[in-house]
Design a protein around this motif. Sequence first.
Motif, short mmCIF file in Angstrom:
data_model
loop_
_atom_site.label_atom_id
_atom_site.label_comp_id
_atom_site.label_asym_id
_atom_site.label_seq_id
_atom_site.Cartn_x
_atom_site.Cartn_y
_atom_site.Cartn_z
N THR A 182 0.68 -1.15 0.07
CA THR A 182 0.00 -0.10 0.02
C THR A 182 0.83 1.24 -0.15
O THR A 182 0.60 2.28 -0.61
N GLN A 183 1.85 1.27 0.74
CA GLN A 183 2.84 2.27 0.87
C GLN A 183 3.55 2.58 -0.61
O GLN A 183 3.61 3.47 -0.95
N ARG A 184 3.68 1.74 -1.14
CA ARG A 184 4.30 1.64 -2.56
C ARG A 184 3.36 2.02 -3.65
O ARG A 184 3.85 1.95 -4.85
N GLY A 185 2.13 2.00 -3.22
CA GLY A 185 1.10 2.31 -4.24
C GLY A 185 0.65 1.36 -4.79
O GLY A 185 -0.05 1.38 -6.07
N LEU A 186 1.07 0.11 -4.75
CA LEU A 186 0.49 -0.88 -5.60
C LEU A 186 -0.82 -1.57 -5.02
O LEU A 186 -1.51 -2.24 -5.91
N ALA A 191 -8.93 0.39 4.01
CA ALA A 191 -8.64 0.47 5.43
C ALA A 191 -7.77 -0.84 5.68
O ALA A 191 -7.81 -1.78 4.85
N ILE A 192 -6.71 -0.98 6.66
CA ILE A 192 -5.96 -2.03 7.02
C ILE A 192 -5.89 -2.38 8.46
O ILE A 192 -5.85 -1.51 9.19
N ALA A 193 -6.04 -3.66 8.78
CA ALA A 193 -5.93 -4.13 10.04
C ALA A 193 -4.76 -4.98 9.88
O ALA A 193 -4.71 -6.09 9.44
N ALA A 194 -3.65 -4.73 10.89
CA ALA A 194 -2.73 -5.40 10.96
C ALA A 194 -2.77 -6.21 12.61
O ALA A 194 -2.50 -5.72 13.62
N VAL A 195 -2.89 -7.44 12.42
CA VAL A 195 -3.02 -8.33 13.79
C VAL A 195 -1.62 -9.08 14.04
O VAL A 195 -1.13 -9.84 13.18
N ALA A 196 -1.26 -8.53 15.05
CA ALA A 196 0.04 -9.30 15.49
C ALA A 196 1.14 -9.14 14.56
O ALA A 196 1.69 -10.07 14.27
N PRO A 197 1.34 -7.76 14.17
CA PRO A 197 2.16 -7.59 13.03
C PRO A 197 3.84 -7.95 13.22
O PRO A 197 4.18 -7.50 14.31
N THR A 198 4.43 -8.60 12.29
CA THR A 198 5.95 -8.98 12.46
C THR A 198 6.41 -8.81 11.19
O THR A 198 5.98 -8.27 10.03
N GLN A 299 8.40 3.33 9.63
CA GLN A 299 8.20 4.20 8.55
C GLN A 299 7.06 3.75 7.51
O GLN A 299 6.48 4.59 6.73
N LEU A 300 6.99 2.48 7.38
CA LEU A 300 5.85 2.02 6.56
C LEU A 300 4.67 2.44 6.78
O LEU A 300 3.98 2.91 6.19
N PHE A 301 4.40 2.43 8.05
CA PHE A 301 3.09 2.82 8.74
C PHE A 301 2.82 4.45 8.67
O PHE A 301 1.88 4.94 8.16
N ALA A 302 4.13 5.09 8.87
CA ALA A 302 4.21 6.53 9.13
C ALA A 302 3.84 7.21 7.64
O ALA A 302 3.04 8.24 7.35
N ASP A 303 4.09 6.40 6.52
CA ASP A 303 4.16 7.13 5.07
C ASP A 303 2.55 6.87 4.78
O ASP A 303 2.13 7.32 3.63
N GLY A 334 0.71 7.16 11.55
CA GLY A 334 0.02 6.40 10.69
C GLY A 334 -0.85 5.31 11.13
O GLY A 334 -1.41 4.74 10.35
N VAL A 335 -0.60 5.17 12.51
CA VAL A 335 -1.43 3.96 13.41
C VAL A 335 -2.49 4.85 13.95
O VAL A 335 -2.63 5.54 14.80
N SER A 336 -3.96 4.67 13.22
CA SER A 336 -4.98 5.34 13.72
C SER A 336 -5.67 4.89 14.85
O SER A 336 -6.28 5.62 15.75
N LYS A 337 -5.49 3.42 14.99
CA LYS A 337 -5.96 2.69 16.14
C LYS A 337 -4.85 1.71 16.69
O LYS A 337 -4.49 0.93 15.94
N PHE A 338 -4.73 1.73 18.13
CA PHE A 338 -4.00 0.62 18.37
C PHE A 338 -4.74 -0.16 19.59
O PHE A 338 -5.07 0.56 20.62
#
Length: 371
Positions: A182-186, A191-198, A299-303, A334-338
Amino acid sequence: MAASAAFSVSSPPFVPSSCKIRRPFLLLTPKSFKPVSVRASVGNPSISIVDKVQTKTSKWQWKFKGNSIGIHYEEHEGEKSESAKNILMIPTISDVSTVEEWRSVARNIVERDGDVNWRATIVDWPGLGYSDKLKMDYDTDVMEKFVVDFMNSPESPMSQAGNDDIVIIGGGHAATLAVRATQRGLLKPSAIAAVAPTWAGPLPIVFGRDSSMETRYGLLRGTLRAPGVGWMMYNMLVSNEKSIESQYKSHVYADQSNVTEAIIQSRYELTKQKGSRYVPAAFLTGLLDPVSSREEFRQLFADLEGKLPVMVMSTKGAPKRSKAEMEALRGAKGVSKFVEVEGALLPQEEYPSLVAQELYNFLQETYASSK
Protein backbone atom coordinates in the motif's frame (compact mmCIF):
# COMPACT_ATOMS: atom_id res chain seq x y z
CA MET A 1 6.18 -15.36 12.83
CA ALA A 2 7.24 -19.01 12.74
CA ALA A 3 10.00 -21.18 13.93
CA SER A 4 11.84 -24.42 13.73
CA ALA A 5 12.25 -27.02 16.43
CA ALA A 6 15.98 -26.52 16.65
CA PHE A 7 15.79 -22.83 17.38
CA SER A 8 14.17 -20.71 20.05
CA VAL A 9 12.46 -17.98 18.09
CA SER A 10 9.62 -15.56 18.41
CA SER A 11 7.72 -16.06 15.21
CA PRO A 12 4.61 -18.20 14.43
CA PRO A 13 5.31 -21.69 13.26
CA PHE A 14 5.94 -23.78 10.24
CA VAL A 15 4.73 -24.04 6.74
CA PRO A 16 1.91 -25.69 4.93
CA SER A 17 1.29 -27.38 1.79
CA SER A 18 -0.49 -27.29 -1.45
CA CYS A 19 -3.01 -29.89 -1.83
CA LYS A 20 -5.72 -31.68 -3.58
CA ILE A 21 -7.94 -32.46 -0.64
CA ARG A 22 -11.13 -34.19 -1.48
CA ARG A 23 -12.27 -35.05 2.00
CA PRO A 24 -13.71 -32.36 4.26
CA PHE A 25 -11.32 -30.76 6.73
CA LEU A 26 -12.64 -29.62 10.07
CA LEU A 27 -11.58 -26.52 11.88
CA LEU A 28 -11.17 -27.30 15.56
CA THR A 29 -9.98 -24.25 17.43
CA PRO A 30 -10.21 -23.30 21.09
CA LYS A 31 -12.70 -20.68 22.16
CA SER A 32 -14.08 -20.90 18.65
CA PHE A 33 -17.64 -20.94 17.47
CA LYS A 34 -19.23 -23.99 15.94
CA PRO A 35 -16.94 -26.30 13.93
CA VAL A 36 -17.33 -25.76 10.21
CA SER A 37 -16.90 -28.49 7.64
CA VAL A 38 -15.57 -27.13 4.36
CA ARG A 39 -14.43 -29.06 1.31
CA ALA A 40 -11.20 -27.88 -0.30
CA SER A 41 -11.80 -28.65 -3.94
CA VAL A 42 -9.46 -28.42 -6.89
CA GLY A 43 -12.31 -28.58 -9.35
CA ASN A 44 -15.65 -26.88 -9.12
CA PRO A 45 -16.33 -24.59 -6.16
CA SER A 46 -17.87 -26.19 -3.08
CA ILE A 47 -20.62 -24.31 -1.26
CA SER A 48 -22.01 -24.86 2.23
CA ILE A 49 -24.43 -22.87 4.39
CA VAL A 50 -24.15 -22.91 8.19
CA ASP A 51 -26.07 -20.58 10.51
CA LYS A 52 -27.10 -18.29 7.65
CA VAL A 53 -23.48 -17.86 6.49
CA GLN A 54 -22.70 -19.19 3.03
CA THR A 55 -19.16 -20.46 2.50
CA LYS A 56 -17.68 -21.17 -0.91
CA THR A 57 -14.24 -22.70 -1.46
CA SER A 58 -12.50 -22.66 -4.80
CA LYS A 59 -9.16 -22.24 -6.57
CA TRP A 60 -7.90 -19.33 -8.61
CA GLN A 61 -5.15 -19.85 -11.15
CA TRP A 62 -2.36 -17.34 -10.53
CA LYS A 63 -0.24 -16.82 -13.62
CA PHE A 64 3.34 -16.14 -12.56
CA LYS A 65 6.54 -16.50 -14.60
CA GLY A 66 5.04 -19.04 -16.95
CA ASN A 67 3.43 -21.05 -14.17
CA SER A 68 -0.26 -21.50 -13.42
CA ILE A 69 -0.45 -21.85 -9.65
CA GLY A 70 -3.65 -23.03 -7.99
CA ILE A 71 -4.53 -20.64 -5.17
CA HIS A 72 -7.01 -21.84 -2.56
CA TYR A 73 -9.50 -19.32 -1.22
CA GLU A 74 -12.78 -19.17 0.70
CA GLU A 75 -15.64 -16.69 0.47
CA HIS A 76 -17.98 -16.13 3.42
CA GLU A 77 -21.23 -14.23 2.93
CA GLY A 78 -24.12 -13.35 5.22
CA GLU A 79 -27.77 -12.87 4.31
CA LYS A 80 -27.26 -9.30 3.06
CA SER A 81 -24.34 -10.01 0.77
CA GLU A 82 -25.70 -7.91 -2.09
CA SER A 83 -25.04 -4.70 -0.13
CA ALA A 84 -21.96 -5.94 1.75
CA LYS A 85 -18.51 -4.41 1.60
CA ASN A 86 -15.47 -6.62 1.03
CA ILE A 87 -12.78 -7.84 3.39
CA LEU A 88 -9.65 -9.70 2.31
CA MET A 89 -8.12 -11.78 5.11
CA ILE A 90 -4.56 -13.04 4.68
CA PRO A 91 -3.04 -15.70 6.96
CA THR A 92 0.15 -15.26 8.93
CA ILE A 93 3.11 -16.62 6.98
CA SER A 94 4.39 -19.73 8.76
CA ASP A 95 5.06 -23.40 8.17
CA VAL A 96 1.42 -24.17 8.97
CA SER A 97 -0.19 -21.08 7.48
CA THR A 98 -3.78 -21.77 6.47
CA VAL A 99 -7.10 -20.06 5.78
CA GLU A 100 -8.41 -21.97 8.79
CA GLU A 101 -6.83 -19.49 11.18
CA TRP A 102 -9.21 -16.75 10.00
CA ARG A 103 -12.35 -18.78 9.39
CA SER A 104 -14.09 -18.27 12.75
CA VAL A 105 -13.30 -14.55 12.71
CA ALA A 106 -14.68 -14.20 9.18
CA ARG A 107 -17.91 -15.96 10.05
CA ASN A 108 -18.35 -13.93 13.21
CA ILE A 109 -18.08 -10.66 11.28
CA VAL A 110 -20.20 -11.52 8.23
CA GLU A 111 -23.09 -12.97 10.22
CA ARG A 112 -23.63 -9.67 12.05
CA ASP A 113 -26.38 -7.33 10.95
CA GLY A 114 -25.30 -3.70 11.30
CA ASP A 115 -25.31 -0.36 9.53
CA VAL A 116 -22.58 -1.81 7.31
CA ASN A 117 -22.49 -5.49 6.36
CA TRP A 118 -19.49 -7.51 5.25
CA ARG A 119 -18.36 -10.24 2.89
CA ALA A 120 -15.02 -11.92 3.68
CA THR A 121 -12.54 -13.66 1.39
CA ILE A 122 -9.67 -15.66 2.93
CA VAL A 123 -6.79 -16.69 0.67
CA ASP A 124 -3.89 -19.10 1.12
CA TRP A 125 -0.43 -17.96 0.10
CA PRO A 126 1.24 -19.70 -2.85
CA GLY A 127 3.31 -22.53 -1.41
CA LEU A 128 1.29 -22.62 1.81
CA GLY A 129 -2.02 -23.88 3.16
CA TYR A 130 -4.12 -25.57 0.49
CA SER A 131 -2.56 -23.68 -2.43
CA ASP A 132 -0.17 -25.31 -4.89
CA LYS A 133 3.43 -25.60 -3.69
CA LEU A 134 5.76 -25.20 -6.59
CA LYS A 135 9.52 -25.20 -6.17
CA MET A 136 10.22 -21.51 -6.79
CA ASP A 137 12.55 -18.84 -5.44
CA TYR A 138 10.14 -17.36 -2.91
CA ASP A 139 10.99 -13.92 -1.56
CA THR A 140 9.25 -10.76 -0.40
CA ASP A 141 8.71 -9.47 -3.93
CA VAL A 142 7.06 -12.74 -5.04
CA MET A 143 4.66 -12.68 -2.11
CA GLU A 144 3.88 -9.01 -2.63
CA LYS A 145 3.26 -9.62 -6.33
CA PHE A 146 0.81 -12.38 -5.41
CA VAL A 147 -1.25 -10.15 -3.09
CA VAL A 148 -1.29 -7.35 -5.65
CA ASP A 149 -2.44 -9.71 -8.41
CA PHE A 150 -5.08 -11.32 -6.19
CA MET A 151 -6.47 -7.87 -5.43
CA ASN A 152 -6.09 -6.22 -8.82
CA SER A 153 -6.11 -8.77 -11.65
CA PRO A 154 -9.32 -8.44 -13.70
CA GLU A 155 -10.03 -12.17 -13.41
CA SER A 156 -9.24 -12.45 -9.70
CA PRO A 157 -11.95 -13.26 -7.14
CA MET A 158 -11.55 -9.86 -5.47
CA SER A 159 -12.03 -7.97 -8.73
CA GLN A 160 -15.11 -9.99 -9.54
CA ALA A 161 -16.51 -9.28 -6.07
CA GLY A 162 -16.15 -5.55 -6.70
CA ASN A 163 -12.89 -3.73 -6.00
CA ASP A 164 -14.30 -0.74 -4.12
CA ASP A 165 -13.95 -0.35 -0.37
CA ILE A 166 -11.84 -3.45 0.23
CA VAL A 167 -10.41 -3.74 3.73
CA ILE A 168 -7.28 -5.85 4.14
CA ILE A 169 -6.82 -7.79 7.37
CA GLY A 170 -3.56 -9.65 7.78
CA GLY A 171 -1.62 -11.41 10.49
CA GLY A 172 2.12 -11.39 11.16
CA HIS A 173 4.25 -10.84 8.04
CA ALA A 174 1.09 -10.75 5.90
CA ALA A 175 0.02 -7.53 7.60
CA THR A 176 3.38 -5.87 7.02
CA LEU A 177 3.53 -7.01 3.39
CA ALA A 178 0.09 -5.47 2.80
CA VAL A 179 1.19 -2.21 4.43
CA ARG A 180 4.35 -2.18 2.28
CA ALA A 181 2.41 -2.78 -0.94
CA THR A 182 0.00 0.00 0.00
CA GLN A 183 2.84 2.37 0.85
CA ARG A 184 4.34 1.66 -2.59
CA GLY A 185 1.02 2.43 -4.28
CA LEU A 186 0.51 -1.13 -5.51
CA LEU A 187 -2.61 -1.67 -3.39
CA LYS A 188 -5.38 0.80 -2.64
CA PRO A 189 -7.43 -0.64 0.22
CA SER A 190 -9.89 1.55 2.09
CA ALA A 191 -8.45 0.42 5.45
CA ILE A 192 -5.91 -2.03 6.89
CA ALA A 193 -5.96 -4.04 10.12
CA ALA A 194 -2.59 -5.48 11.15
CA VAL A 195 -3.04 -8.31 13.66
CA ALA A 196 0.09 -9.20 15.65
CA PRO A 197 2.24 -7.70 12.86
CA THR A 198 5.81 -8.96 12.43
CA TRP A 199 8.64 -8.21 10.04
CA ALA A 200 11.60 -10.44 10.99
CA GLY A 201 11.79 -14.16 10.27
CA PRO A 202 12.52 -16.69 13.04
CA LEU A 203 16.29 -16.75 12.61
CA PRO A 204 16.99 -13.07 11.82
CA ILE A 205 14.94 -11.87 14.80
CA VAL A 206 17.13 -13.97 17.10
CA PHE A 207 20.55 -14.01 15.44
CA GLY A 208 20.57 -10.81 13.38
CA ARG A 209 21.52 -10.19 9.78
CA ASP A 210 25.25 -9.53 9.58
CA SER A 211 27.18 -10.93 6.63
CA SER A 212 28.32 -14.09 8.42
CA MET A 213 24.78 -14.92 9.50
CA GLU A 214 23.41 -14.23 6.02
CA THR A 215 25.93 -16.74 4.68
CA ARG A 216 24.73 -19.33 7.19
CA TYR A 217 21.11 -18.61 6.35
CA GLY A 218 21.89 -19.17 2.69
CA LEU A 219 23.49 -22.54 3.43
CA LEU A 220 20.54 -23.63 5.55
CA ARG A 221 18.08 -22.45 2.92
CA GLY A 222 19.91 -24.35 0.21
CA THR A 223 19.98 -27.50 2.30
CA LEU A 224 16.26 -27.33 3.07
CA ARG A 225 15.48 -26.93 -0.64
CA ALA A 226 17.77 -29.77 -1.76
CA PRO A 227 16.33 -33.15 -2.82
CA GLY A 228 16.55 -35.90 -0.24
CA VAL A 229 18.53 -34.23 2.52
CA GLY A 230 16.25 -31.18 2.47
CA TRP A 231 13.15 -33.24 3.11
CA MET A 232 14.95 -35.13 5.89
CA MET A 233 16.00 -31.89 7.60
CA TYR A 234 12.53 -30.41 7.19
CA ASN A 235 11.02 -33.51 8.81
CA MET A 236 13.46 -33.21 11.70
CA LEU A 237 13.04 -29.48 12.32
CA VAL A 238 9.43 -28.84 11.37
CA SER A 239 7.33 -31.67 10.05
CA ASN A 240 6.77 -33.71 13.20
CA GLU A 241 4.10 -33.53 15.87
CA LYS A 242 6.49 -32.84 18.75
CA SER A 243 8.05 -29.85 17.02
CA ILE A 244 4.67 -28.38 16.10
CA GLU A 245 3.29 -28.89 19.60
CA SER A 246 6.39 -27.35 21.16
CA GLN A 247 6.15 -24.23 19.04
CA TYR A 248 2.43 -23.79 19.59
CA LYS A 249 2.92 -24.05 23.34
CA SER A 250 6.02 -21.87 23.49
CA HIS A 251 5.07 -18.87 21.38
CA VAL A 252 2.21 -19.41 18.92
CA TYR A 253 -0.56 -19.66 21.54
CA ALA A 254 -0.62 -17.80 24.86
CA ASP A 255 -2.44 -20.52 26.79
CA GLN A 256 -0.94 -24.01 26.49
CA SER A 257 -4.27 -25.60 27.41
CA ASN A 258 -5.68 -24.30 24.11
CA VAL A 259 -3.23 -26.44 22.13
CA THR A 260 -5.23 -29.56 21.34
CA GLU A 261 -4.25 -32.82 19.70
CA ALA A 262 -6.69 -32.07 16.88
CA ILE A 263 -4.94 -28.79 16.08
CA ILE A 264 -1.50 -30.39 16.11
CA GLN A 265 -2.61 -33.22 13.85
CA SER A 266 -4.31 -30.84 11.43
CA ARG A 267 -1.19 -28.67 11.15
CA TYR A 268 1.09 -31.70 10.92
CA GLU A 269 -0.85 -32.92 7.89
CA LEU A 270 -0.23 -29.58 6.20
CA THR A 271 3.53 -30.03 6.53
CA LYS A 272 3.46 -33.45 4.84
CA GLN A 273 2.30 -32.15 1.47
CA LYS A 274 4.69 -32.28 -1.48
CA GLY A 275 6.60 -29.02 -1.80
CA SER A 276 5.67 -27.84 1.67
CA ARG A 277 9.25 -26.99 2.65
CA TYR A 278 10.06 -24.33 0.04
CA VAL A 279 8.29 -21.31 1.52
CA PRO A 280 9.37 -22.20 5.10
CA ALA A 281 12.98 -22.33 3.92
CA ALA A 282 12.62 -18.75 2.71
CA PHE A 283 10.65 -17.53 5.72
CA LEU A 284 12.88 -19.13 8.33
CA THR A 285 15.99 -17.48 6.89
CA GLY A 286 14.55 -14.00 6.35
CA LEU A 287 13.86 -13.94 2.60
CA LEU A 288 10.22 -13.02 3.25
CA ASP A 289 10.98 -10.12 5.60
CA PRO A 290 9.30 -6.95 4.26
CA VAL A 291 11.83 -4.64 5.98
CA SER A 292 15.17 -5.04 7.72
CA SER A 293 14.83 -2.80 10.79
CA ARG A 294 12.36 -1.39 13.29
CA GLU A 295 12.89 2.06 11.81
CA GLU A 296 11.81 0.83 8.37
CA PHE A 297 8.88 -0.99 9.97
CA ARG A 298 7.61 2.19 11.63
CA GLN A 299 8.24 4.22 8.47
CA LEU A 300 5.95 1.96 6.42
CA PHE A 301 3.07 2.91 8.69
CA ALA A 302 4.13 6.54 8.94
CA ASP A 303 3.94 6.90 5.16
CA LEU A 304 0.23 6.01 5.32
CA GLU A 305 -0.57 8.90 7.66
CA GLY A 306 -3.72 10.68 6.51
CA LYS A 307 -4.25 8.29 3.59
CA LEU A 308 -6.39 5.55 5.17
CA PRO A 309 -7.37 4.15 8.58
CA VAL A 310 -4.88 1.65 9.98
CA MET A 311 -5.46 -0.44 13.08
CA VAL A 312 -2.71 -2.39 14.84
CA MET A 313 -3.72 -5.24 17.13
CA SER A 314 -1.00 -6.22 19.59
CA THR A 315 -1.17 -9.23 21.91
CA LYS A 316 -0.52 -9.56 25.62
CA GLY A 317 1.32 -12.87 25.37
CA ALA A 318 3.52 -12.37 22.32
CA PRO A 319 7.17 -13.49 22.60
CA LYS A 320 9.43 -10.75 23.94
CA ARG A 321 11.12 -9.79 20.68
CA SER A 322 7.93 -9.85 18.61
CA LYS A 323 6.07 -7.95 21.32
CA ALA A 324 8.69 -5.19 21.23
CA GLU A 325 8.09 -4.67 17.51
CA MET A 326 4.31 -4.52 17.98
CA GLU A 327 4.70 -2.05 20.84
CA ALA A 328 6.92 0.12 18.63
CA LEU A 329 3.71 0.94 16.72
CA ARG A 330 1.79 2.13 19.78
CA GLY A 331 1.15 5.83 19.19
CA ALA A 332 3.19 5.69 15.98
CA LYS A 333 2.49 7.97 13.06
CA GLY A 334 0.12 6.38 10.56
CA VAL A 335 -1.52 4.11 13.16
CA SER A 336 -5.02 5.45 13.69
CA LYS A 337 -6.02 2.84 16.29
CA PHE A 338 -3.96 0.56 18.54
CA VAL A 339 -5.54 -2.20 20.62
CA GLU A 340 -4.26 -5.12 22.66
CA VAL A 341 -5.93 -8.52 23.05
CA GLU A 342 -5.23 -11.87 24.64
CA GLY A 343 -3.02 -14.20 22.64
CA ALA A 344 0.48 -14.54 21.26
CA LEU A 345 1.27 -14.86 17.55
CA LEU A 346 -2.04 -16.32 16.33
CA PRO A 347 -4.72 -14.51 18.35
CA GLN A 348 -7.19 -14.85 15.47
CA GLU A 349 -7.04 -18.62 15.85
CA GLU A 350 -6.72 -18.88 19.63
CA TYR A 351 -9.20 -16.14 20.58
CA PRO A 352 -11.35 -15.59 17.47
CA SER A 353 -14.29 -13.95 19.26
CA LEU A 354 -12.06 -11.30 20.88
CA VAL A 355 -10.28 -10.56 17.63
CA ALA A 356 -13.53 -10.46 15.67
CA GLN A 357 -15.06 -7.97 18.10
CA GLU A 358 -12.10 -5.58 17.86
CA LEU A 359 -12.05 -5.85 14.08
CA TYR A 360 -15.80 -5.30 13.84
CA ASN A 361 -15.54 -2.21 16.06
CA PHE A 362 -12.80 -0.83 13.80
CA LEU A 363 -14.81 -1.53 10.65
CA GLN A 364 -17.97 0.07 11.99
CA GLU A 365 -16.09 3.13 13.31
CA THR A 366 -14.24 3.54 10.01
CA TYR A 367 -17.31 3.38 7.82
CA ALA A 368 -19.56 5.31 10.18
CA SER A 369 -17.08 8.19 10.07
CA SER A 370 -16.90 8.03 6.26
CA LYS A 371 -20.63 8.52 5.79
